[in-house]
Enzyme design. Structure first.
Site, short mmCIF file in Angstrom:
data_model
loop_
_atom_site.label_atom_id
_atom_site.label_comp_id
_atom_site.label_asym_id
_atom_site.label_seq_id
_atom_site.Cartn_x
_atom_site.Cartn_y
_atom_site.Cartn_z
N SER A 102 -16.69 -9.50 -17.76
CA SER A 102 -16.48 -8.12 -17.93
C SER A 102 -16.31 -7.66 -19.40
CB SER A 102 -15.52 -7.41 -16.85
OG SER A 102 -15.20 -6.28 -17.34
N TYR A 155 -6.64 -7.17 -13.25
CA TYR A 155 -8.06 -7.23 -13.43
C TYR A 155 -8.39 -7.83 -14.93
CZ TYR A 155 -13.11 -6.39 -13.39
OH TYR A 155 -14.70 -6.47 -13.34
#
Length: 272
Positions: A139, A152
């Site tokens: 990501s 995250y």
């Protein structure tokens, strides 16, 4: 490994979103796809859609036994795994002190530990054949640390570091390692599960603008193209290289900007 026809591709998180789109992309290219995910009905529906090209193996990748069984069954059935697409992941967003221990542990277990362990289990067979490709779906959160994405981001920074180190371990022995780093992706279930869905009490409002969001099919295409023409990392869309560069080159001003435009305002409105 430039052609996909006849390749055996193991895809995690295959029951929806990027994983399902990636399975369709590889199946259309003539690959055999091993589908791994927890949601049995969705997994079997996708396998039915793809026909003989697909073989579903329901798996909870947070469990070591399921990871070992997944790789063992794939190798027993096909004799090899040519491409491992580590796509499975989750986000549980919000201010760190408001996350439960379970929400923290789930993200680390699925996003990072499962990815590393599946790679560890698959790698000996690739090294023995001096051929294979590990594709890790990370990501932009692996480049930019963002408030309310704390855990995250930690997992995605971990995936990025793991991928870089692994590439330097194995590339000379015929095994490729690539990283796919999209920003927010439209048409997936991530937002709803992570706490980004609009409502009276959203857990965070920090996300990629709609006009910068690739689709799951865009990411799937990038995965397949990276196997056809190996690259170290693909950032989607390309324009997101710019904030990643700014963050790396100017961390102090970036800290102050994020504090002013997001953190100071949102800490009050999203707390409690």
């Amino acid at each position: 490994m430039h052609k996909l026809n006849g390749q055996v591709v193991l895809i995690t998180g295959a029951s929806s979103g990027i994983g399902a789109a990636t399975a369709r992309e590889f199946a259309r290219a003539g690959a055999q796809v091993v589908l791994a995910a927890r949601r049995v009905e969705r997994l079997e529906a996708l396998a039915h859609e793809l026909g003989p090209a697909a073989w579903p193996i329901p798996s909870d990748l947070t469990r070591r036994g399921d990871r070992e069984r997944l790789v063992a069954e794939a190798l027993a059935h096909f004799g090899r795994v040519d491409v491992l697409v580590n796509n499975a992941g989750c986000g549980r967003l919000g201010w760190l002190e408001q996350l439960s221990a379970e929400e923290v542990e789930e993200q680390v277990a699925l996003n990072l530990l499962a990815l590393m362990d599946l790679t560890r289990l698959t790698l000996p067979h690739m090294l023995a054949r001096r051929s294979g490709h590990i594709v890790n779906v990370a990501s932009l959160a692996g480049h930019i640390g963002s408030p309310t994405y704390t855990v995250y981001c930690a997992t995605k920074f971990g995936v990025r570091g793991f991928s870089e180190a692994l590439r330097r371990e194995v590339e000379s022995f015929g095994v490729r390692v690539s990283l796919i780093s999209p920003g927010g992706v439209s048409g997936t279930e991530f937002a709803a599960h992570a706490g980004l869905r609009p409502g009276p009490r959203p857990r965070t409002r920090l996300t990629t603008p709609r006009w910068l969001q690739p689709t799951a099919a865009d990411v799937a295409h990038a995965v397949a193209e990276t196997v056809r023409r190996p690259r170290r990392e693909v950032v989607l869309p390309w324009l997101l290289h710019l904030p990643a560069w700014i963050n790396a080159l100017l961390p102090g001003p970036t800290d102050r900007l994020v504090a002013e435009v997001f953190t100071k305002r949102e800490r009050g409105s999203l707390s409690g």
